[in-house]
Structures are given as structure tokens and as C-alpha cells.
Write an enzyme that holds these catalytic residues in place. Sequence first.
Site, PDB file in Angstrom:
ATOM      1  N   SER A 158       0.840  -1.280  -0.246  1.00 21.92           N
ATOM      2  CA  SER A 158       0.059  -0.107   0.552  1.00 21.92           C
ATOM      3  C   SER A 158       1.121   1.367   0.113  1.00 21.92           C
ATOM      4  O   SER A 158       2.181   0.981   0.088  1.00 21.92           O
ATOM      5  CB  SER A 158      -0.246   0.161   1.377  1.00 21.92           C
ATOM      6  OG  SER A 158      -1.182   1.279   1.016  1.00 21.92           O
ATOM      7  N   TYR A 172      -1.817  -0.394   9.851  1.00 20.53           N
ATOM      8  CA  TYR A 172      -1.673  -1.385   9.373  1.00 20.53           C
ATOM      9  C   TYR A 172      -0.788  -0.729   7.844  1.00 20.53           C
ATOM     10  O   TYR A 172      -0.028  -1.334   7.260  1.00 20.53           O
ATOM     11  CB  TYR A 172      -3.017  -0.392   8.150  1.00 20.53           C
ATOM     12  CG  TYR A 172      -3.782  -1.026   7.338  1.00 20.53           C
ATOM     13  CD1 TYR A 172      -3.904  -2.360   6.385  1.00 20.53           C
ATOM     14  CD2 TYR A 172      -3.124   0.202   5.675  1.00 20.53           C
ATOM     15  CE1 TYR A 172      -4.128  -2.493   4.699  1.00 20.53           C
ATOM     16  CE2 TYR A 172      -3.433   0.020   4.534  1.00 20.53           C
ATOM     17  CZ  TYR A 172      -4.009  -1.585   3.929  1.00 20.53           C
ATOM     18  OH  TYR A 172      -3.395  -1.848   2.644  1.00 20.53           O
TER      19      TYR A 172
END
Length: 263
Positions: A158, A172
Site C-alpha cells: 500500500s 496498517y
Amino acid sequence: MVQFSSTANPSAPAGLKPVLIVTGGSRGIGAATAQLAAARGYAVCVNYRHHQAAASGVVGSIARAGGQAIAVAADVAIEAEVVRLFQTVDAQLGRVTALVNNAGILERQQRVEDIDAARISRILAVNVTGSFLCAREAIRRMSTRRGGAGGAIVNVSSVAARLGAPGEYVDYAAAKGAIDSLTIGLAQEVAAEGIRVNAVRPGFIYTDIHASGGEPDRVERVKTAVPLGRGGQAIEVAQAILWLLSAESAYTTGAFIDVAGGK
């Protein structure tokens, strides 16, 4: 409608259909990747944890278009379930030649000062441990050192790994930073064994994962900060993944493609 190609990916042994496992393949980027891969000649395993109906829907759409796919339930954070996942694919589709480590979770937006250890453990178990375990099982089947014919692994990271996701998902983002390190190290470790390892880093993509963070319309809020001025679609990430799996990227390993609109 997507037309299915009869030309198998050259990463598989001659005459055999390449076999792909997509973890977290029932929705979003995983589902788009599974469908596009099937259209390009892969036999696909759609892995899921909870969303059986969605996974069955992906398999059904692939079958209706002439492709081959199965759905297999397994929690990638649990070692025994990962082993069972790969054994099921061995029995039903054949030896895996490609893996997309896509399964990932996030939790509700929260500052680090409010995060407890249990949440951190959950985030790392799925996003990091799961990717390691699946990569391990794939390597045991792909590595020429172990009698395999080589293959390709694509990890779904990501842009949060670069941006940090402050005030929302620092845990995350840290997990995806670990995925970046896994990609770099593993690519070098298995390069001489016929296995390429790369990653994509999606940005603000229209998927259901944002609802898990408590803001289903998050992409609409943040898209003005994206140089291209819009959120991305799951298929745009899938196309980058399929390129990294294909023979067109045969000289590419340890690399990252940011699919993030310039963010």
C-alpha cells in the site's frame, strides 16, 4: 464482456495451465485479479476467510466465461489453514506457479495512543504473517532447488507504507512496510531459483476495505489530494499485478509499482 484467452502464461511448464492462488480473492482487488487472471489463461484459486457467497460468485463468473476456478476457505493468519489451502490447490488444480498475497485487514481509524496490543497482533497476523506463510508454501512448490519449475509472487502492499496513514491506520501502514521489506529480501533470496517477487502499492482505491475502517466513502473525501484527481478502480491494480506475473516482466524482481494516481 472479458474474453478468455487460450494462451497460458509462459511461467507454467510447457503444455500445462498456470495455477494462481489469490488470497483474499472474494472482493475488491483480489476478485478483480482472479477474474483477469482467469481471462488470461490461469486456473485460479479464490481464497477467502468469511465471504463464501462472494467467493462463489467470483468462481461462478469465471466459469460462465469459460475459465477454471475454485474457492477455498482459509485464514492465512493460521499456519495449518495455509498448509491446507495449498494442499487443496495441489489436489484440485495442480502445483501453484503464481501467488498474489492480497489478503489484508485494517481496523477502525484510530490514533496510535489509543491502539492496544490485541489490535496490533490482529493486523500483523493477517497482513504480515499470512504473507510470509503463503510465500513459504509457494516457494516450496515453485523453487527449482526443490524440483519446481519457477514462478512469480506479487505482494499487495500500500502507499500507506510510504505515507504512514497518520491519525487513521499507522498500524496498517507499518504492516505494509513489512510487506515491502519482505518483497525486497525474498526477491533476492529466491532469484536464482526461478522465482520472481514483486509488489504493487495501491493508493486510494474504491473497495470495501474502507468500510472496515469506519468510513465507507473515504476515497471521495481524499481524492482531491491525488494528482490525477480521482480514486482508483480495483481492475487498475489487477492489471499491474498481472503484468508482474507475466513473462513481459521477466527481468523484473524486487520491484514496486505504485498504482496511486501520483500520490
